[in-house]
Design a protein around this motif. Structure first.
Motif, PDB file in Angstrom:
ATOM      1  N   ASP A   9       0.817  -1.215   0.000  1.00 37.10           N
ATOM      2  CA  ASP A   9       0.000   0.000   0.000  1.00 37.10           C
ATOM      3  C   ASP A   9       0.847   1.260   0.000  1.00 37.10           C
ATOM      4  OD1 ASP A   9      -2.333  -1.485   0.030  1.00 37.10           O
ATOM      5  OD2 ASP A   9      -2.507  -1.434   2.217  1.00 37.10           O
ATOM      6  N   TYR A  63      -4.157   3.952   7.669  1.00 38.87           N
ATOM      7  CA  TYR A  63      -4.441   5.225   7.010  1.00 38.87           C
ATOM      8  C   TYR A  63      -3.689   5.356   5.685  1.00 38.87           C
ATOM      9  CZ  TYR A  63      -5.927   6.269  11.763  1.00 38.87           C
ATOM     10  OH  TYR A  63      -6.523   6.231  12.985  1.00 38.87           O
ATOM     11  N   ARG A  65      -4.319   4.921   2.500  1.00 38.83           N
ATOM     12  CA  ARG A  65      -4.938   5.637   1.377  1.00 38.83           C
ATOM     13  C   ARG A  65      -4.931   7.151   1.598  1.00 38.83           C
ATOM     14  NH1 ARG A  65      -7.431   1.870  -1.968  1.00 38.83           N
ATOM     15  NH2 ARG A  65      -7.898  -0.105  -0.939  1.00 38.83           N
ATOM     16  N   GLU A  68      -1.319   8.399   1.241  1.00 37.15           N
ATOM     17  CA  GLU A  68      -0.918   8.402  -0.159  1.00 37.15           C
ATOM     18  C   GLU A  68      -1.521   9.607  -0.882  1.00 37.15           C
ATOM     19  OE1 GLU A  68      -1.421   5.552  -4.040  1.00 37.15           O
ATOM     20  OE2 GLU A  68      -1.372   4.621  -2.073  1.00 37.15           O
ATOM     21  N   PHE A  69      -2.801   9.889  -0.626  1.00 37.76           N
ATOM     22  CA  PHE A  69      -3.450  11.033  -1.255  1.00 37.76           C
ATOM     23  C   PHE A  69      -2.780  12.340  -0.838  1.00 37.76           C
ATOM     24  CE2 PHE A  69      -6.490  14.531  -0.885  1.00 37.76           C
ATOM     25  CZ  PHE A  69      -6.826  14.684  -2.219  1.00 37.76           C
TER      26      PHE A  69
END
Length: 90
Positions: A9, A63, A65, A68-69
């Motif tokens: 991830d 956390y 995602r 990454e954003f």
């Protein structure tokens, strides 16, 4: 589970983090920062991220995602800022 699968991830974040370091280095070069100072600050940033990444990954994995954003957004904003400064618009 292998380490590659465990941290899959975060692959994009690792790649984007390297790009972020390049953007920051370019900003320093455009601003005329002393190369030795730029190297020292870059190494400090890399070591800090290594420490944060090593100890914070277990907490941050849920956390992934969001992280990454935010990382991508920050890189985008820094890139735009760097281009605008290089063009003399800021």
């Amino acid at each position: 589970m292998s380490i590659i699968e465990e941290y899959k991830d975060f692959w994009a974040l690792i790649i984007l983090g390297n790009i972020e370091n390049l953007v920051l280095g370019c900003q320093g070069a455009v601003k005329g920062v002393d190369p030795v100072t730029l190297i020292i600050l870059s190494l400090i940033a890399v070591v800090a991220w290594l420490i944060i990444g090593t100890y914070g990954t277990k907490v941050a994995i849920k956390y992934a995602r969001v992280i990454e954003f935010l990382g991508g957004l920050i890189i985008f904003v820094l890139g735009i800022q760097s281009m605008l400064e290089a063009a003399g618009l800021l």
